[in-house]
Motif scaffolding. Sequence first.
Motif, PDB file in Angstrom:
ATOM      1  N   THR A  76       0.837  -1.190   0.000  1.00 22.36           N
ATOM      2  CA  THR A  76       0.000   0.000   0.000  1.00 22.36           C
ATOM      3  C   THR A  76       0.873   1.241   0.000  1.00 22.36           C
ATOM      4  O   THR A  76       1.689   1.428   0.906  1.00 22.36           O
ATOM      5  CB  THR A  76      -0.914   0.020   1.240  1.00 22.36           C
ATOM      6  OG1 THR A  76      -1.686  -1.180   1.251  1.00 22.36           O
ATOM      7  CG2 THR A  76      -1.837   1.221   1.221  1.00 22.36           C
ATOM      8  N   CYS A  77       0.699   2.065  -1.017  1.00 18.83           N
ATOM      9  CA  CYS A  77       1.444   3.319  -1.143  1.00 18.83           C
ATOM     10  C   CYS A  77       1.102   4.240   0.028  1.00 18.83           C
ATOM     11  O   CYS A  77      -0.074   4.543   0.261  1.00 18.83           O
ATOM     12  CB  CYS A  77       1.081   3.983  -2.474  1.00 18.83           C
ATOM     13  SG  CYS A  77       1.638   5.693  -2.628  1.00 18.83           S
ATOM     14  N   GLU A  78       2.108   4.677   0.749  1.00 19.85           N
ATOM     15  CA  GLU A  78       1.864   5.528   1.905  1.00 19.85           C
ATOM     16  C   GLU A  78       1.446   6.939   1.519  1.00 19.85           C
ATOM     17  O   GLU A  78       0.951   7.681   2.362  1.00 19.85           O
ATOM     18  CB  GLU A  78       3.094   5.579   2.807  1.00 19.85           C
ATOM     19  CG  GLU A  78       4.288   6.257   2.211  1.00 19.85           C
ATOM     20  CD  GLU A  78       5.520   6.185   3.102  1.00 19.85           C
ATOM     21  OE1 GLU A  78       6.387   7.054   2.938  1.00 19.85           O
ATOM     22  OE2 GLU A  78       5.623   5.263   3.942  1.00 19.85           O
ATOM     23  N   HIS A  79       1.614   7.315   0.265  1.00 15.35           N
ATOM     24  CA  HIS A  79       1.243   8.664  -0.166  1.00 15.35           C
ATOM     25  C   HIS A  79      -0.229   8.787  -0.542  1.00 15.35           C
ATOM     26  O   HIS A  79      -0.823   9.849  -0.400  1.00 15.35           O
ATOM     27  CB  HIS A  79       2.097   9.103  -1.358  1.00 15.35           C
ATOM     28  CG  HIS A  79       3.547   9.140  -1.036  1.00 15.35           C
ATOM     29  ND1 HIS A  79       4.499   8.621  -1.881  1.00 15.35           N
ATOM     30  CD2 HIS A  79       4.213   9.600   0.046  1.00 15.35           C
ATOM     31  CE1 HIS A  79       5.690   8.777  -1.338  1.00 15.35           C
ATOM     32  NE2 HIS A  79       5.545   9.360  -0.163  1.00 15.35           N
ATOM     33  N   HIS A  80      -0.821   7.682  -1.066  1.00 17.51           N
ATOM     34  CA  HIS A  80      -2.203   7.735  -1.551  1.00 17.51           C
ATOM     35  C   HIS A  80      -3.105   6.663  -0.947  1.00 17.51           C
ATOM     36  O   HIS A  80      -4.285   6.608  -1.260  1.00 17.51           O
ATOM     37  CB  HIS A  80      -2.224   7.585  -3.083  1.00 17.51           C
ATOM     38  CG  HIS A  80      -1.424   8.619  -3.784  1.00 17.51           C
ATOM     39  ND1 HIS A  80      -0.144   8.386  -4.227  1.00 17.51           N
ATOM     40  CD2 HIS A  80      -1.701   9.910  -4.087  1.00 17.51           C
ATOM     41  CE1 HIS A  80       0.331   9.488  -4.784  1.00 17.51           C
ATOM     42  NE2 HIS A  80      -0.589  10.420  -4.718  1.00 17.51           N
ATOM     43  N   LEU A 116       2.307   0.357   5.300  1.00 21.40           N
ATOM     44  CA  LEU A 116       2.316   1.524   4.418  1.00 21.40           C
ATOM     45  C   LEU A 116       3.732   1.634   3.888  1.00 21.40           C
ATOM     46  O   LEU A 116       4.691   1.622   4.665  1.00 21.40           O
ATOM     47  CB  LEU A 116       1.903   2.781   5.185  1.00 21.40           C
ATOM     48  CG  LEU A 116       0.460   2.795   5.690  1.00 21.40           C
ATOM     49  CD1 LEU A 116       0.205   4.056   6.512  1.00 21.40           C
ATOM     50  CD2 LEU A 116      -0.528   2.708   4.535  1.00 21.40           C
ATOM     51  N   GLN A 117       3.905   1.725   2.573  1.00 21.61           N
ATOM     52  CA  GLN A 117       5.226   1.582   1.974  1.00 21.61           C
ATOM     53  C   GLN A 117       5.427   2.502   0.784  1.00 21.61           C
ATOM     54  O   GLN A 117       4.473   3.059   0.230  1.00 21.61           O
ATOM     55  CB  GLN A 117       5.405   0.150   1.451  1.00 21.61           C
ATOM     56  CG  GLN A 117       5.849  -0.870   2.439  1.00 21.61           C
ATOM     57  CD  GLN A 117       7.289  -0.678   2.895  1.00 21.61           C
ATOM     58  OE1 GLN A 117       7.935   0.326   2.645  1.00 21.61           O
ATOM     59  NE2 GLN A 117       7.792  -1.662   3.607  1.00 21.61           N
ATOM     60  N   VAL A 118       6.671   2.598   0.389  1.00 16.87           N
ATOM     61  CA  VAL A 118       7.075   3.002  -0.949  1.00 16.87           C
ATOM     62  C   VAL A 118       7.948   1.862  -1.458  1.00 16.87           C
ATOM     63  O   VAL A 118       8.600   1.171  -0.677  1.00 16.87           O
ATOM     64  CB  VAL A 118       7.832   4.360  -0.977  1.00 16.87           C
ATOM     65  CG1 VAL A 118       6.907   5.497  -0.584  1.00 16.87           C
ATOM     66  CG2 VAL A 118       9.066   4.333  -0.113  1.00 16.87           C
ATOM     67  N   ARG A 121      11.755   1.733  -0.418  1.00 17.11           N
ATOM     68  CA  ARG A 121      12.029   1.308   0.958  1.00 17.11           C
ATOM     69  C   ARG A 121      11.785  -0.185   1.112  1.00 17.11           C
ATOM     70  O   ARG A 121      12.564  -0.877   1.779  1.00 17.11           O
ATOM     71  CB  ARG A 121      11.172   2.079   1.953  1.00 17.11           C
ATOM     72  CG  ARG A 121      11.495   1.678   3.404  1.00 17.11           C
ATOM     73  CD  ARG A 121      10.612   2.285   4.489  1.00 17.11           C
ATOM     74  NE  ARG A 121      10.260   3.647   4.267  1.00 17.11           N
ATOM     75  CZ  ARG A 121       9.002   4.072   4.062  1.00 17.11           C
ATOM     76  NH1 ARG A 121       7.997   3.223   4.058  1.00 17.11           N
ATOM     77  NH2 ARG A 121       8.751   5.350   3.871  1.00 17.11           N
ATOM     78  N   HIS A 147       1.701   0.466  -9.980  1.00 18.66           N
ATOM     79  CA  HIS A 147       1.177   1.337  -8.917  1.00 18.66           C
ATOM     80  C   HIS A 147      -0.152   1.943  -9.354  1.00 18.66           C
ATOM     81  O   HIS A 147      -0.211   2.683 -10.341  1.00 18.66           O
ATOM     82  CB  HIS A 147       2.177   2.459  -8.625  1.00 18.66           C
ATOM     83  CG  HIS A 147       3.446   1.952  -8.017  1.00 18.66           C
ATOM     84  ND1 HIS A 147       3.774   2.218  -6.711  1.00 18.66           N
ATOM     85  CD2 HIS A 147       4.444   1.192  -8.516  1.00 18.66           C
ATOM     86  CE1 HIS A 147       4.947   1.645  -6.430  1.00 18.66           C
ATOM     87  NE2 HIS A 147       5.359   1.008  -7.516  1.00 18.66           N
ATOM     88  N   CYS A 149      -1.707   4.232  -7.865  1.00 21.78           N
ATOM     89  CA  CYS A 149      -1.688   5.685  -7.683  1.00 21.78           C
ATOM     90  C   CYS A 149      -1.206   6.381  -8.955  1.00 21.78           C
ATOM     91  O   CYS A 149      -1.467   7.570  -9.159  1.00 21.78           O
ATOM     92  CB  CYS A 149      -0.841   6.084  -6.479  1.00 21.78           C
ATOM     93  SG  CYS A 149       0.875   5.569  -6.548  1.00 21.78           S
TER      94      CYS A 149
END
Length: 181
Positions: A76-80, A116-118, A121, A147, A149
Amino acid sequence: MSFDAPGAAAAVRDLLLSFGADPDSPELRDTPRRVAEFWAERLAGTEADPSLELVPLPGDLASCPVILERVPFVSTCEHHLAPFEGYATIGYLPGVGGTVGLSKLVKVVHGFANRLQVQERLTHEIASALETRLRPAAWGVKLVAIHTCMSHRGARTPDVPVTTQVLGGAWEKEPPGPFRN
């Protein structure tokens, strides 16, 4: 990070209200609870240290490269808060730390992905776990993911894979086939 199920369900209810939906309708009545349960499962890796899965097997095992390809993962993208999913290639050349069961490598990928990731990382966390826990002569982690997002909003470019890779030890200079671009 501890999970607050009632707080998460209340937040989902508020989100539904903010979009003009009726969270008390028969169709949406259980949605806040279901969404909260979904996110609790999706982010379960936050509470654990997946690297602890990497316990060397006993005995003197032959030292040959161990490479798993196309290990599926979802994160899961931590930004969106949008999913990204793809495949991991994870491998190592056993060194002083020994070898580990194959399923443990998969559990490490999934454990770090369930946060929560990118992607960058995530790649480094998996590689660091290999390096630290197994002390191999060489190691590599390659993730290829799509992705949502990027494909479902903003640039709206579907089917554009993102590749990240970390190599260490002897494979930094001479990576085996699965880690060559």
